[in-house]
Enzyme design. Structure first.
Site, PDB file in Angstrom:
ATOM      1  N   LYS A  85      43.118 -12.710  68.510  1.00 16.00           N
ATOM      2  CA  LYS A  85      44.662 -12.664  68.817  1.00 16.00           C
ATOM      3  C   LYS A  85      45.350 -11.194  68.382  1.00 16.00           C
ATOM      4  O   LYS A  85      46.540 -11.140  69.041  1.00 16.00           O
ATOM      5  CB  LYS A  85      45.177 -13.591  67.764  1.00 16.00           C
ATOM      6  CG  LYS A  85      44.920 -15.065  67.940  1.00 16.00           C
ATOM      7  CD  LYS A  85      45.303 -15.701  69.237  1.00 16.00           C
ATOM      8  CE  LYS A  85      45.069 -17.200  69.433  1.00 16.00           C
ATOM      9  NZ  LYS A  85      45.271 -17.813  70.593  1.00 16.00           N
ATOM     10  N   GLU A 107      54.573 -18.905  68.424  1.00 13.05           N
ATOM     11  CA  GLU A 107      54.240 -20.362  68.107  1.00 13.05           C
ATOM     12  C   GLU A 107      52.650 -20.208  67.616  1.00 13.05           C
ATOM     13  O   GLU A 107      52.184 -19.086  67.643  1.00 13.05           O
ATOM     14  CB  GLU A 107      54.132 -21.299  69.148  1.00 13.05           C
ATOM     15  CG  GLU A 107      52.929 -20.938  70.052  1.00 13.05           C
ATOM     16  CD  GLU A 107      52.864 -19.732  70.844  1.00 13.05           C
ATOM     17  OE1 GLU A 107      51.413 -19.442  70.948  1.00 13.05           O
ATOM     18  OE2 GLU A 107      53.737 -19.143  71.137  1.00 13.05           O
ATOM     19  N   SER A 375      35.462 -15.893  68.433  1.00 13.12           N
ATOM     20  CA  SER A 375      36.651 -15.292  68.591  1.00 13.12           C
ATOM     21  C   SER A 375      37.502 -15.158  67.211  1.00 13.12           C
ATOM     22  O   SER A 375      38.533 -14.633  67.154  1.00 13.12           O
ATOM     23  CB  SER A 375      37.528 -16.574  69.527  1.00 13.12           C
ATOM     24  OG  SER A 375      37.451 -17.820  68.899  1.00 13.12           O
TER      25      SER A 375
END
Length: 391
Positions: A85, A107, A375
């Site tokens: 991210k 969010e 990830s």
């Protein structure tokens, strides 16, 4: 003016008219700065010195021997904040700064995007607020604390299913009210154009590194690339550099919940139908009247009833295939990687590990070179997993 932002028939801009000027402003800034030397020098500095790029492509020898395939892990879990991210939040945070925005909102589901936004807000000195469903606040308490430590305000959302879908709804309402000062930092390849294209571009560094690394290690492309899919940014990040290589199989793995075929699932591409959600046309989980169903996955990051529109396009054109694993299978994948390699994956990534195990059991797949995009790391999930499977 906004371009169509379409992937075949998917994508587009399905938003209130009030948002159109903000999306036009964002698209213009993105197109201007993505090729701007000053912007890219600053971004590349932070990606290297702050986030920790490039990440390794690790040959998981123990897991490979156990499964009978040659498995590499793209170690996005080693980045600052613990997941891919940060690639996107650094880029969008800088874009907001260059646009003169004085406030960030975001969010989050599992909390990784919220943390990544919070630390970028702290880094760049931009006040940040993060919307999070109250159910996710409860199951990701550690991540809430980490966001607050980084000076972000976490705003629990009590409406609807109290998960990621509802956090996005509230963030969009906020953005409409505060367009002049605020940048909405969407965390995945979903939403109205230009977000799906922009977030993919900022995450494509994963695929660029992976292609260079596998050619150095193997002298050829992999047979298969696997990644978990919620909204879809980590998958498109690694897929992006290989979409034109038809010999490379692309596999997205969704959260199937307790039962993949039930109404309590996160398997949008596997079980969903075409519909509009959060500003774009894609596959969504909905009933016969078009009402959005509540998604469910043991992983908060896959607990979303939609998916990015480019994934819908890749599915319909058969360039990528998508399948789902259950909560129980994901927990087994979590334990498998931890026990064989000493690497504790995020529950999202554990879905891809679990699918790799099933994939490798098929005789025709023995010996294949597989890359799994790891990830995120599993620190955030330890309390939940310990309750599910024991220590």
């Amino acid at each position: 003016m906004i371009s169509k932002g379409k992937f075949g028939k998917f994508g587009g801009v399905f938003v209130p008219e009030l948002l159109i000027p903000a999306l036009e402003e964002l698209e213009a800034a993105y197109l201007k700065y993505k090729d701007d030397d000053e912007f890219n020098n600053e971004l590349n500095y932070y990606l290297k010195e702050f986030a920790g790029r490039p990440t390794a492509l690790y040959h998981a020898e123990n897991l490979s021997k156990k499964l009978g395939c040659k498995i590499y892990l793209k170690r996005e879990d080693m980045l600052h904040t613990g997941a891919h991210k940060i690639n996107n939040t650094l880029a969008q945070g800088l874009l907001a700064k260059y646009m003169g925005k004085t406030r960030l909102i975001a969010e989050t589901g599992a909390g990784q995007h919220g943390i990544a936004t919070a630390v970028v807000g702290a880094l760049l000195g931009i006040p940040t607020e993060v919307y999070m469903g109250s159910e996710d606040v409860e199951r990701q308490k550690l991540n809430v604390f980490r966001m607050e430590l980084s000076n972000a305000a976490v705003l629990p959302v009590e409406s609807g299913s109290r998960t990621l879908k509802d956090a996005i709804n509230e963030a969009m309402r906020d953005w409409i009210t505060n367009l002049k000062t605020t940048h909405y930092l969407i965390g995945s390849t979903m939403g109205p154009h230009p977000y799906p294209t922009m977030v993919k571009y900022f995450q494509s560094i994963i695929g660029q590194e992976t292609k260079r690394q596998i050619m150095e290690k193997e002298g050829r492309l992999p047979d298969t690339i696997m990644a978990c899919v919620g909204g879809g940014s980590n998958a498109l990040g690694i897929f992006s550099e290989f979409i034109g290589d038809d010999e490379v199989e692309l596999v997205g793995v969704e959260g199937g919940g307790h039962d993949i075929k039930s109404h309590r699932t996160g398997a949008t591409l596997t079980m969903g139908t075409e519909g509009v959600l959060h500003g774009s046309l894609s596959y969504v989980l909905q009933n016969n009247d078009g009402q959005i169903n509540e998604a469910h996955s043991v992983s908060a990051g896959l607990d979303y009833p939609g998916v990015g529109p480019e994934h819908a396009y890749l599915k319909d054109t058969s360039r990528a295939c998508y399948d789902a694993v259950t909560d129980q299978e994901a927990l087994e994948g979590f334990r498998l990687l931890s026990k064989t390699e000493g690497i504790i994956p995020a529950l999202e990534s554990a879905h891809a590990i679990a699918y790799a195990k099933k994939y490798a059991e098929k005789k025709e797949n023995k010996g294949k070179i597989i890359i799994i995009n790891l990830s995120g790391r599993g620190d955030k999930d330890m309390d939940l997993v310990s309750r599910q499977i024991g220590g």
